[in-house]
Every structure is written in C-alpha cells, then in structure tokens.
Design an enzyme around this catalytic site. Structure first.
Site, PDB file in Angstrom:
ATOM      1  N   GLU A 215     -19.410 -81.870 -25.169  1.00 53.96           N
ATOM      2  CA  GLU A 215     -19.238 -82.013 -26.861  1.00 53.96           C
ATOM      3  C   GLU A 215     -17.476 -81.905 -27.120  1.00 53.96           C
ATOM      4  O   GLU A 215     -17.181 -80.889 -26.280  1.00 53.96           O
ATOM      5  CB  GLU A 215     -20.266 -81.746 -27.827  1.00 53.96           C
ATOM      6  CG  GLU A 215     -21.810 -82.649 -27.199  1.00 53.96           C
ATOM      7  CD  GLU A 215     -23.220 -82.117 -28.339  1.00 53.96           C
ATOM      8  OE1 GLU A 215     -23.460 -82.910 -28.189  1.00 53.96           O
ATOM      9  OE2 GLU A 215     -22.102 -80.602 -28.474  1.00 53.96           O
ATOM     10  N   CYS A 241     -21.946 -71.857 -21.718  1.00 48.72           N
ATOM     11  CA  CYS A 241     -21.559 -70.814 -21.559  1.00 48.72           C
ATOM     12  C   CYS A 241     -22.679 -69.665 -21.510  1.00 48.72           C
ATOM     13  O   CYS A 241     -23.271 -69.517 -20.859  1.00 48.72           O
ATOM     14  CB  CYS A 241     -21.685 -70.450 -23.127  1.00 48.72           C
ATOM     15  SG  CYS A 241     -20.388 -68.890 -23.496  1.00 48.72           S
ATOM     16  N   CYS A 245     -24.319 -65.062 -27.024  1.00 53.76           N
ATOM     17  CA  CYS A 245     -24.045 -65.149 -28.149  1.00 53.76           C
ATOM     18  C   CYS A 245     -26.303 -65.232 -29.165  1.00 53.76           C
ATOM     19  O   CYS A 245     -26.424 -66.979 -28.669  1.00 53.76           O
ATOM     20  CB  CYS A 245     -23.039 -65.993 -28.787  1.00 53.76           C
ATOM     21  SG  CYS A 245     -21.694 -65.125 -28.781  1.00 53.76           S
ATOM     22  N   CYS A 248     -25.759 -69.114 -30.985  1.00 54.28           N
ATOM     23  CA  CYS A 248     -25.031 -70.327 -30.406  1.00 54.28           C
ATOM     24  C   CYS A 248     -26.057 -70.923 -29.429  1.00 54.28           C
ATOM     25  O   CYS A 248     -26.618 -70.159 -28.907  1.00 54.28           O
ATOM     26  CB  CYS A 248     -23.515 -70.101 -30.082  1.00 54.28           C
ATOM     27  SG  CYS A 248     -22.708 -70.920 -28.774  1.00 54.28           S
ATOM     28  N   LEU A 342     -16.037 -62.163 -34.098  1.00 52.80           N
ATOM     29  CA  LEU A 342     -15.698 -60.940 -34.154  1.00 52.80           C
ATOM     30  C   LEU A 342     -17.363 -60.800 -34.713  1.00 52.80           C
ATOM     31  O   LEU A 342     -18.426 -59.555 -34.086  1.00 52.80           O
ATOM     32  CB  LEU A 342     -15.452 -59.819 -34.813  1.00 52.80           C
ATOM     33  CG  LEU A 342     -15.258 -58.679 -35.635  1.00 52.80           C
ATOM     34  CD1 LEU A 342     -14.644 -57.819 -34.627  1.00 52.80           C
ATOM     35  CD2 LEU A 342     -14.588 -57.986 -36.845  1.00 52.80           C
ATOM     36  N   CYS A 465     -19.950 -75.274 -35.920  1.00 51.62           N
ATOM     37  CA  CYS A 465     -20.211 -74.432 -35.429  1.00 51.62           C
ATOM     38  C   CYS A 465     -21.312 -73.814 -34.759  1.00 51.62           C
ATOM     39  O   CYS A 465     -22.507 -73.268 -35.526  1.00 51.62           O
ATOM     40  CB  CYS A 465     -19.089 -73.057 -36.161  1.00 51.62           C
ATOM     41  SG  CYS A 465     -18.099 -73.924 -36.459  1.00 51.62           S
TER      42      CYS A 465
END
Length: 471
Positions: A215, A241, A245, A248, A342, A465
C-alpha cells in the site's frame, strides 16, 4: 574434476557472478550437490557442480550473458543480486531438488527433474523489467555497446515528455529493441484507489509482479492563506514487516519479502500519474533500513535530475532504530531526512511497544543520533505515537522532553490510530485533551513540537499511521 561437469562460482560480496564451464555444452539436470566455502572476511563463494547433464546457465538473462574464451573454458559474468541452491536430497531425483535463481530481483524455481528445454522456456518467458531499475538499464546498454549518454536520454524523455520507448530522440534501433523487448515502465499496477471524504488523502493498493501487494498513500496539504498546496507520497519498502510493533497492523503480516528499488520507485510513479509529487516519506509498510540497499538506490533515483528530480531535503526515511544502518545512511546519503520512531523515552515502556528495542536501547540510540548529527548537521524528527492509557501521561511527556533535550530535533506527536492488533493490547485512541496536555509539557523543554492531527484523516480508508495492512 572439471572433465565432465560445470562449476558455478558466485561471489556474494561484490555481486559479480562468474561461471566457468567446460566447452562443449550441458545436458539435462539429474542431481546436484552444494559445497560452501568461506573466503576472506567479507565474501562468500559457492561452488556448485551439476553432474549428468546440467542445464545451460549461460542462457541469456538467467545468470550470465557475455562470454569470452580463456584456457579452453568459457568465462562469463554479469551483475547479480543473489543465486542460491537448495537441494533437499542431492542424490535423489525423486525428491525433486529445487534450484532457485534470483537474477537482479527476478525469482524462478526450476525443478531438478525438468529438462533443459523446459528450463529454456521458463527463461525466455520471464517478465519484463522495470525501466525504473536504472542500474539494470545501464548494465544492459553497456553490454550491448550502447553509449551511456543514451541512458539519460531515455529517462529525460520518459519523465519530461512522457513518450514511449520508440519515440526517444536520437536512439538507435538496437537500443529501442532492447527497451521494447526487455523493459516496461512499471511492473506493478494499481488495483484500487480509496480517497478520503475530505479529499486530503488517497490510499493505493499496488499489486507487484509476483502477485504480492503493498500500500502507498497520497497525502495532500493545502495552505488556506495562499490557496496553494503540496503532495506527499508515503511509500512501502517491504511486503509486511519483521519489527512487530505492538500497535502496527503491518507487523501482523510478518515479513514476506523486501521490495526492489524499482518497486519502491514505481509507487511514486503511480502517484505521479495522479498529481505532482513534492515530498516522499518512507513510512509505509516495512522497516526501510531493514531493506537498506534497495532504499539507498531508490533515494539516488528519486533525486536524479534525469528521473524524479526531487530535492533530497524533501525525502524522509523512517526507522524504529536500526542503528548500524542509521550510521550508514548518515554517510551514504546525508542530505535525506531521518525520522526515528521513538514512541517512549522509557526503556521498559519502549520495549513493550517495540520488541526490537531490547537490542537497540535508548542509550545506544543516543550515541547513534550524536554520530548522525555530527555527520549530517541535520536535526532528527522524533516520531511519538500517543497511545491512550499507555504512553500519554504527564510523566511520559516529561521523560520525552528530557530525553530529546540533548538533540537538535523536532518532535512529531501522532495520536494513535486504532488497529485490530492494538485493540488486542488494550490500546485506545487518546483524547484530544490528553494530546494537548502532552504537547504543552514537552514544549516546556524548549523543543519544537507538532501534533499530526492530519494523520487521523486517513482512518476512514485504513491509511493512517500504523493502519497499513493487506488481509
């Protein structure tokens, strides 16, 4: 030992493939075995012998192309990303040992039981390469004796005039034939484009040549005072990925594979067909610095005046903190911007959000950021996803302010966008009041702080995000 066999020599360090074979040709493959030898401290060499009629590896386009004779043997060479040989049972045809050949990003699997005629058919039927793979085009033209200046002419024509290969001015018929037969503008295609109701964003679902999908997101910015605006493209660097995380959605896919530099560039190309692009951010699917060679090459092409001609200062590479590659980027491409995800300035809390933080600690991050600034003179953007009830307290804000005091940086606060995986962790979208309180505390440390409220605009198409995922 070479009397009735072929030897393939592959150096994975300088990416040059050398094939030394006995003159007289090959016969169909029946069995193979692999030996691995370490040579020097930085290179690996694989010697693979295919006995009893090996397939012809000098077939144009597979591993080698140009051949010269030396000492009774033919010596061939060509650039190659990787060639791997995996034999489940090196002595048994019944187990159908698999030969995987990856040539500049093209992957094919050839069964050990196949005849050389079938192998040749597969090679000749391989898909065309993307014209955006500049390194490959340069290699093809050089091997065909086409002058290097014509490479630039192709890209100037493609990007400035928008013509097809046959209309490139002053290009000989041989070069045009190479373009027609071996290249296409884009190997991927846009399957779907979803636009937000407010018109501020578009999410593109892009299908790659092998059927996998990624995407990309177009983000529009308008200036009310001037009536002008700009467009930013958020590109993916991997299919999935490996960072995992906790908030995510992309991480739930796992890592399927890296994108090639051309596949990264094609995302920008697709967006350019819709509207002019001013900025590019590597904040889509994947960890960009985990696919460093392809990302680095794409940066070079994005800033090439004959190609995308973007200013390096308008390109941002995001990372959760792959420290060795952050140092490499500071040296290899210092003009690009760096954004560090971070999400917490407390080591224990950061580890609970970003599993890889156990390896790259906050203390090590500080040392790397010092190095980055000393090499580039640029400030770093600190990306902080504000998650309700997790990292949005006054204490968390003070920790962030104190940690960032030591750097020339800008802090971007991104209100968490709801995802299924985040919900399982008990994460929730923070209140506007909590985000504003957090912002004011961090500003007390004399830091530049911006709340990215616009990020929420992509939620309706799952393009904000942390929300990019393909199910």
């Amino acid at each position: 030992q070479l009397s009735d066999s072929s030897w393939i020599l592959l150096n994975l360090f300088d990416m040059q493939t050398l094939v030394q074979q006995q003159a007289g040709g090959h016969r169909p493959l029946k069995s193979a075995y692999v030996r691995k030898r370490r040579i020097g401290s930085r290179s690996q060499t694989y010697l693979t012998r295919h006995q009893n009629n090996a397939p012809n590896f000098t077939q144009p386009g597979l591993v080698t192309e140009n051949t010269t004779s030396r000492d009774g043997f033919s010596l061939s060479h060509n650039r190659c990303h990787a060639v791997t040989f995996a034999c489940k049972d090196s002595q048994s045809v019944d187990n159908a040992a698999q030969l995987s050949v990856q040539h500049d990003g093209w992957l094919d699997n050839i069964s050990a039981a196949e005849t050389s005629e079938n192998v040749t058919s597969k090679i000749e039927g391989r898909p065309k390469r993307s014209i955006l793979d500049r390194a490959h085009l340069e290699s093809v033209f050089a091997e065909a004796g086409v002058k290097p200046l014509h490479v630039g002419a192709v890209y100037t024509h493609l990007f400035k005039r928008g013509g097809d290969f046959d209309s490139v001015p002053d290009l000989g018929e041989k070069a045009k034939r190479l373009l027609r037969e071996g290249f296409t503008v884009a190997t991927s295609k846009v399957l779907r484009a979803q636009e937000t109701e407010n018109g501020m964003g578009v999410k593109l679902e892009v299908q790659l040549q092998d059927g996998l999908r990624v995407e990309s997101v177009i983000i529009r910015h308008f200036h009310l005072s001037t009536g002008g605006g700009r467009t930013t493209v958020c590109v993916s660097s991997q299919v999935g990925c490996a960072m995992g995380c906790k908030f995510c959605a992309t991480g739930t896919m796992g890592l399927k594979r890296n994108l090639t530099s051309a596949e990264i560039l094609e995302q920008v190309w697709h967006c350019m067909q819709l509207e002019p692009v001013r900025n590019v951010v590597f904040m889509g699917m994947g960890e960009p610095l985990d696919n460093y060679p392809a990302v680095l090459h794409s940066l070079s092409c994005l800033t090439d005046n004959q190609m995308f001609a973007l200013a390096a200062s308008r390109i941002t590479v995001s990372t959760v903190g792959v420290l060795p590659r952050m140092r490499d980027l500071a040296v290899d491409f210092p003009k690009a911007n760096l954004a560090l995800s971070l999400h917490a300035a407390n080591q224990g809390l950061r580890e609970s959000i970003i599993p890889t933080a156990t390896r790259y600690t906050l203390e090590k991050l500080k040392a790397t950021l010092d190095f980055y600034h000393s090499q580039t003179g640029k400030m770093v953007m600190m990306e902080y996803t504000v998650i309700g009830g997790v990292n949005d307290s006054a204490e968390n804000a003070h920790e962030l302010g104190k940690w960032c005091q030591d750097f020339e940086c800008m802090v971007n606060l991104i209100p968490y966008n709801s995802t299924d995986v985040g919900t399982l962790q008990g994460y929730r979208v923070p209140t506007d009041e909590a985000v504003k309180m957090f912002e004011q505390i961090v500003k007390k440390y004399e830091l530049r702080v911006m709340v990215r409220w616009s990020s929420a605009g992509g939620r309706e198409v799952d393009g904000a995000c942390g929300q990019m995922v393909l199910k």
